[in-house]
Enzyme design. Structure first.
Site, PDB file in Angstrom:
ATOM      1  N   ASP A 234      -8.427  -4.169  -7.756  1.00 46.67           N
ATOM      2  CA  ASP A 234      -7.944  -4.918  -6.595  1.00 46.67           C
ATOM      3  C   ASP A 234      -8.819  -4.727  -5.361  1.00 46.67           C
ATOM      4  OD1 ASP A 234      -5.815  -5.606  -8.199  1.00 46.67           O
ATOM      5  OD2 ASP A 234      -4.268  -4.971  -6.781  1.00 46.67           O
ATOM      6  N   ASP A 235      -8.696  -5.694  -4.449  1.00 46.07           N
ATOM      7  CA  ASP A 235      -9.163  -5.614  -3.054  1.00 46.07           C
ATOM      8  C   ASP A 235     -10.661  -5.806  -2.854  1.00 46.07           C
ATOM      9  OD1 ASP A 235      -6.525  -5.074  -2.649  1.00 46.07           O
ATOM     10  OD2 ASP A 235      -6.790  -3.022  -1.926  1.00 46.07           O
TER      11      ASP A 235
ATOM     12  N   HIS B 193      -5.827 -12.514  -4.973  1.00 40.79           N
ATOM     13  CA  HIS B 193      -5.090 -11.387  -4.394  1.00 40.79           C
ATOM     14  C   HIS B 193      -4.807 -11.620  -2.912  1.00 40.79           C
ATOM     15  CE1 HIS B 193      -3.422  -7.417  -4.457  1.00 40.79           C
ATOM     16  NE2 HIS B 193      -4.377  -6.835  -3.750  1.00 40.79           N
TER      17      HIS B 193
ATOM     18  N   HIS C 259      -4.481  -9.760   2.517  1.00 41.08           N
ATOM     19  CA  HIS C 259      -3.696  -8.633   2.026  1.00 41.08           C
ATOM     20  C   HIS C 259      -2.457  -8.335   2.883  1.00 41.08           C
ATOM     21  CE1 HIS C 259      -2.960  -4.775  -0.039  1.00 41.08           C
ATOM     22  NE2 HIS C 259      -3.844  -5.183  -0.946  1.00 41.08           N
TER      23      HIS C 259
ATOM     24  N   HIS D 175      -8.823   0.201  -7.911  1.00 42.53           N
ATOM     25  CA  HIS D 175      -9.365  -0.525  -6.760  1.00 42.53           C
ATOM     26  C   HIS D 175     -10.887  -0.400  -6.702  1.00 42.53           C
ATOM     27  CE1 HIS D 175      -5.145   0.072  -5.617  1.00 42.53           C
ATOM     28  NE2 HIS D 175      -5.283  -0.973  -4.831  1.00 42.53           N
TER      29      HIS D 175
END
Length: 244
Positions: A68-69, A118, A122, A212
């Protein structure tokens, strides 16, 4: 999450959305960085890339590795490890980072990985109104396809925070909401050995592992990754895409 932390998170979301509306980008996940200070430590070594077994037999079942991210400064090293072990993974990317680093989106696609949505910045999506939710998801779809990846068919809500409105918007854009079953908590600054152990101790057929590649602590994730992959394969699990 404590009330104080939640209020701070909500404040960060508000700032991020105001900046988005104004055509600016703000990192709501970490404090501002000085220009030129954003550099990755090189943590990949030749020993880490000595893959040993690269066969991917599913004697016990499949385990999906997800990140993620990103894309961010440690993404190239994650890709290097995955390439050495012939692993395909799923990257849930932030729209503003995809727009800033389209070359890394293309590298992920070229290596056979999935690039999925995603959100743009965020936020806690369930706290937003419909127009804001639409903007977060739609602009991310556009950034990913503009970088050269297929339109995402999966959506991972930040913090796992969703609602009927969020789920409905994802469905309208042709995406299925997906979360995780193993959280490595790698963003908390854990040691590589602890990150790997959290995966290997909990893995069962069908597990979806959350890691991540887009946070400051991602160097530890890179270091843990070979142990995770080798350990899963030694236990009879194959590494898989989140849709397998």
């Amino acid at each position: 999450m404590s009330l104080t932390k939640r209020k701070l998170a909500e404040l960060g979301v508000g700032v991020g959305l105001l900046a988005l509306t104004a055509g600016l980008t703000v990192d709501v996940l970490s404090p501002p960085r000085k220009a030129g200070a954003e550099k990755a430590r090189t943590v990949v070594t030749n020993a880490m890339l000595q893959a040993g077994r690269t066969d991917n037999r599913c004697a016990r079942g499949r385990v999906a590795l997800t990140f993620d991210d990103g894309p961010d400064i440690y993404t190239p090293q994650v890709l290097k490890v995955l390439r050495a072990y012939r692993v395909r993974a799923t990257f849930f990317v932030m729209g503003r980072k995809a727009a800033a680093r389209p070359d890394l989106i293309r590298a992920e696609v070229a290596d056979g990985h999935l690039v999925e949505n995603h959100s743009w910045s965020h936020p806690h999506l369930a706290d937003l109104d419909q127009a804001q939710i639409d903007r977060e998801l739609t602009t991310t779809q556009q950034a990913i396809t503009a970088a050269g990846a297929p339109a995402p068919t999966l959506f991972r809500p930040p913090f796992g925070n969703t609602s009927a409105a969020v789920d409905g918007e994802a469905k309208l854009l042709g995406m299925r909401v997906i979360r995780w079953s193993i959280d490595t908590d790698d963003w908390r600054g854990r040691e590589p050995g602890d990150i790997a152990a959290s995966v290997l101790d909990q893995a069962v057929p069908g597990s979806v592992v959350l890691m991540h590649d887009g946070v400051r602590q991602s160097a530890a994730t890179v270091q843990a990754l070979p142990t995770v992959i080798r350990g899963l394969r030694e236990r009879g699990f194959c590494t898989a895409l989140a849709t397998d």
